[in-house]
Write a protein that holds these residues in place. Sequence first.
Motif, PDB file in Angstrom:
ATOM      1  N   TRP A  51      21.258   6.445  51.514  1.00 63.69           N
ATOM      2  CA  TRP A  51      22.062   5.728  50.632  1.00 63.69           C
ATOM      3  C   TRP A  51      23.138   6.860  50.418  1.00 63.69           C
ATOM      4  N   LEU A  52      24.334   6.113  51.088  1.00 65.43           N
ATOM      5  CA  LEU A  52      25.413   6.760  50.563  1.00 65.43           C
ATOM      6  C   LEU A  52      26.511   6.184  49.570  1.00 65.43           C
ATOM      7  N   MET A  53      27.303   6.992  49.211  1.00 64.49           N
ATOM      8  CA  MET A  53      28.332   6.491  48.165  1.00 64.49           C
ATOM      9  C   MET A  53      29.393   6.440  48.961  1.00 64.49           C
ATOM     10  N   PRO A  54      30.540   5.135  48.483  1.00 67.01           N
ATOM     11  CA  PRO A  54      31.396   4.918  48.956  1.00 67.01           C
ATOM     12  C   PRO A  54      32.480   6.570  48.540  1.00 67.01           C
ATOM     13  N   ARG A  55      33.492   6.907  49.218  1.00 62.56           N
ATOM     14  CA  ARG A  55      34.294   7.603  48.819  1.00 62.56           C
ATOM     15  C   ARG A  55      35.642   7.117  48.117  1.00 62.56           C
ATOM     16  N   MET A  72      30.590   9.018  51.097  1.00 64.22           N
ATOM     17  CA  MET A  72      30.329   9.915  51.189  1.00 64.22           C
ATOM     18  C   MET A  72      29.329  10.278  50.699  1.00 64.22           C
ATOM     19  N   MET A  73      28.395  11.715  51.025  1.00 63.25           N
ATOM     20  CA  MET A  73      27.041  11.981  51.227  1.00 63.25           C
ATOM     21  C   MET A  73      27.339  12.858  49.666  1.00 63.25           C
ATOM     22  N   ASP A  74      25.947  13.318  49.366  1.00 68.74           N
ATOM     23  CA  ASP A  74      25.981  14.692  48.151  1.00 68.74           C
ATOM     24  C   ASP A  74      24.574  15.416  49.160  1.00 68.74           C
ATOM     25  N   THR A  75      25.609  16.710  48.688  1.00 68.71           N
ATOM     26  CA  THR A  75      25.200  17.757  49.170  1.00 68.71           C
ATOM     27  C   THR A  75      24.558  18.678  48.150  1.00 68.71           C
ATOM     28  N   THR A  76      24.385  19.885  48.447  1.00 68.91           N
ATOM     29  CA  THR A  76      23.241  20.710  47.480  1.00 68.91           C
ATOM     30  C   THR A  76      24.719  22.210  47.624  1.00 68.91           C
ATOM     31  N   SER A  77      24.695  23.018  46.832  1.00 68.89           N
ATOM     32  CA  SER A  77      25.511  23.778  46.493  1.00 68.89           C
ATOM     33  C   SER A  77      24.994  25.646  47.975  1.00 68.89           C
ATOM     34  N   GLY A  78      23.519  24.795  48.612  1.00 66.30           N
ATOM     35  CA  GLY A  78      22.652  25.950  49.183  1.00 66.30           C
ATOM     36  C   GLY A  78      24.030  26.118  50.969  1.00 66.30           C
ATOM     37  N   PRO A  79      22.614  26.224  51.853  1.00 67.37           N
ATOM     38  CA  PRO A  79      23.993  26.280  53.133  1.00 67.37           C
ATOM     39  C   PRO A  79      24.113  24.883  53.811  1.00 67.37           C
ATOM     40  N   PRO A  80      25.105  24.941  54.420  1.00 71.75           N
ATOM     41  CA  PRO A  80      25.125  23.523  55.414  1.00 71.75           C
ATOM     42  C   PRO A  80      24.500  23.642  56.479  1.00 71.75           C
ATOM     43  N   ASP A  81      23.629  24.242  56.780  1.00 74.46           N
ATOM     44  CA  ASP A  81      22.855  23.893  57.950  1.00 74.46           C
ATOM     45  C   ASP A  81      21.408  23.764  57.098  1.00 74.46           C
ATOM     46  N   ILE A 118      34.343  22.366  42.664  1.00 76.07           N
ATOM     47  CA  ILE A 118      34.885  21.156  43.958  1.00 76.07           C
ATOM     48  C   ILE A 118      33.775  20.502  45.080  1.00 76.07           C
ATOM     49  N   ASP A 119      34.183  21.430  45.500  1.00 77.92           N
ATOM     50  CA  ASP A 119      33.484  21.062  47.192  1.00 77.92           C
ATOM     51  C   ASP A 119      32.190  20.039  46.475  1.00 77.92           C
ATOM     52  N   THR A 120      30.919  20.210  45.636  1.00 80.27           N
ATOM     53  CA  THR A 120      29.782  20.157  45.826  1.00 80.27           C
ATOM     54  C   THR A 120      30.010  18.674  45.004  1.00 80.27           C
ATOM     55  N   PHE A 121      31.088  18.526  43.890  1.00 81.42           N
ATOM     56  CA  PHE A 121      31.206  17.102  43.972  1.00 81.42           C
ATOM     57  C   PHE A 121      31.756  16.551  43.928  1.00 81.42           C
ATOM     58  N   SER A 122      32.406  16.975  45.424  1.00 81.64           N
ATOM     59  CA  SER A 122      33.210  16.448  46.519  1.00 81.64           C
ATOM     60  C   SER A 122      32.107  15.995  47.902  1.00 81.64           C
ATOM     61  N   GLY A 123      31.178  15.877  47.401  1.00 79.27           N
ATOM     62  CA  GLY A 123      30.133  15.622  48.478  1.00 79.27           C
ATOM     63  C   GLY A 123      30.335  16.879  49.805  1.00 79.27           C
ATOM     64  N   GLN A 124      31.391  18.484  49.774  1.00 82.99           N
ATOM     65  CA  GLN A 124      31.277  18.968  50.947  1.00 82.99           C
ATOM     66  C   GLN A 124      30.358  20.030  51.112  1.00 82.99           C
ATOM     67  N   PRO A 125      29.953  19.927  52.229  1.00 76.74           N
ATOM     68  CA  PRO A 125      28.823  21.078  52.131  1.00 76.74           C
ATOM     69  C   PRO A 125      29.846  22.844  51.701  1.00 76.74           C
ATOM     70  N   THR A 126      29.109  23.495  51.412  1.00 73.81           N
ATOM     71  CA  THR A 126      30.044  24.282  51.232  1.00 73.81           C
ATOM     72  C   THR A 126      28.604  26.391  51.241  1.00 73.81           C
TER      73      THR A 126
END
Length: 502
Positions: free
Chosen positions: A223-227, A135-144, A356-364
């Motif tokens: 570095w990535l986090m085990p999901r 699982m990566m960490d993502t921002t709440s900004g654009p997925p691109d 929820i998306d940001t806490f799960s590492g999913q770009p939004t």
Amino acid sequence: MPTPSETFLSAARERLGPTAVDTTPETVGRYGANLLPGGDLPPAGVLYPGSTEEVQAIVRLANTHGVALWPTSTGENRGLGLKSPVRPGQVVVDLGRRMNRIVEIDETLAYVVVEPGVTYAQLYEELGRRGHKLMMDTTSGPPDGGILGNTLDKGAGYTPYFDHFGMSCGYEVVLPTGEVLRTSDGALPGSKTQYLSKYGYGPFLDGLFVQSNLGIVTRMGVWLMPRPPVLRSFFFTFPDDEDLGDIFELVRPLKLNNVVPTLIKVTSDVYAFGTEETYPFEKTGGKTPLPAEVRKELRERHGLGAWLVSGAFYGPSEEAVQPLLERVKAHFLKSGKARYISHAEAEKSRVLKIHIDTFSGQPTRDELGLLRWRPGSGATWFLPASPMVGRVANEQQALSRRILTEHGFEFVCEYVCGPRMSRALHILLFNRQDAEERERAGRCFRALLQAYAEAGYTIARAPLDMQQEAMAKLEGVPEVLSRLKKALDPEGILAPGKYGIS
């Protein structure tokens, strides 16, 4: 007689090939565009290198011809300047167009090696193709948005791996002279631990290339986090603006004792419903801030209060996570003001699912709806530090609301809270097509910057058109950076003026 820029671009075209250099008016206009109050800053041209070696060649040519470069990765940060250079006439080096490879993913040691053009969406898709074990960490900004560019500008996310600079390791850097430097353990030829051992031997150099113009980073480990098998978020609403102080007092012990593994977000009402709504001109006649009754109506439409508090827990099973949720639920509800919203309920709301998306590492992309709040899509970020003390939080809130109201803008803010301090992300939204409003937004930012500096609080990041002024608030640092700049970039070719460093 051709200008130095024209001579340079001609030489770059010969060295890189004709498709790697673009000086058409359409491209120059697009790369100079931004959403900031200061206006567009068109470059002299745009280069598209495809490798570290080609970046080296560009840098050496720039030294020969005395031309200033502006490196960018994907340039998708709306609130800080997009791809625009800090000064007009600089030559943009777009590292994201062709240098966009995921070089390596090590699933055993949980890291990825990326080039500048790798986006959050791209890495998320690749991790999904591999079964989402990591699982990566993502921002709440654009997925691109670019992973490398965000890290180098001290960007952050929300999971336990929120500190993007802290979770980066092993840089490959083209220095302003054209030499290549590999930091940390990567400095050892044939190193097997370049992306594992962050600090290496000797002085720590990675920080020199963060928010600076001292080198062009062309490769980086992350570095990535085990999901975890289970993620469950929690949400609480609070009814009144003044509740911010109580919220900080409730959040601080949870983070100091590491009860909640994520950062905790404290989101203002307009920031939350502004992702789905536009400013209700028909009800207000343009009055700012929103009248209380209109604010209340918009809150109720989305099940919000003046503040929305959110965080998340991870665990091996629902049964393991449930006691943690009950603990945090009891902690907030003892205030007598909080209303609890469960993960299941939040999943049904677009406003809440962003978190929820940001806490799960999913770009939004959903938070970009804030750019529609006012016509003209102008946006700039103001990011002061806020100690995790309730009294101070309310003092800062009152200061921000007063200055924003005086200049005719809304308080749109999200506090991202750690154990000792939060980052208060103010989004100043304005009509960039209106010259008067654009100028007023610039005055408002400067007023905020000055007031917070006088109160003893600096900012973490700065938009292009305010970087010089933000750096000027600091004592000693500009002078030291200037000496470093002269030593590493004697010809002054790499992004002069970036973050106020010339």
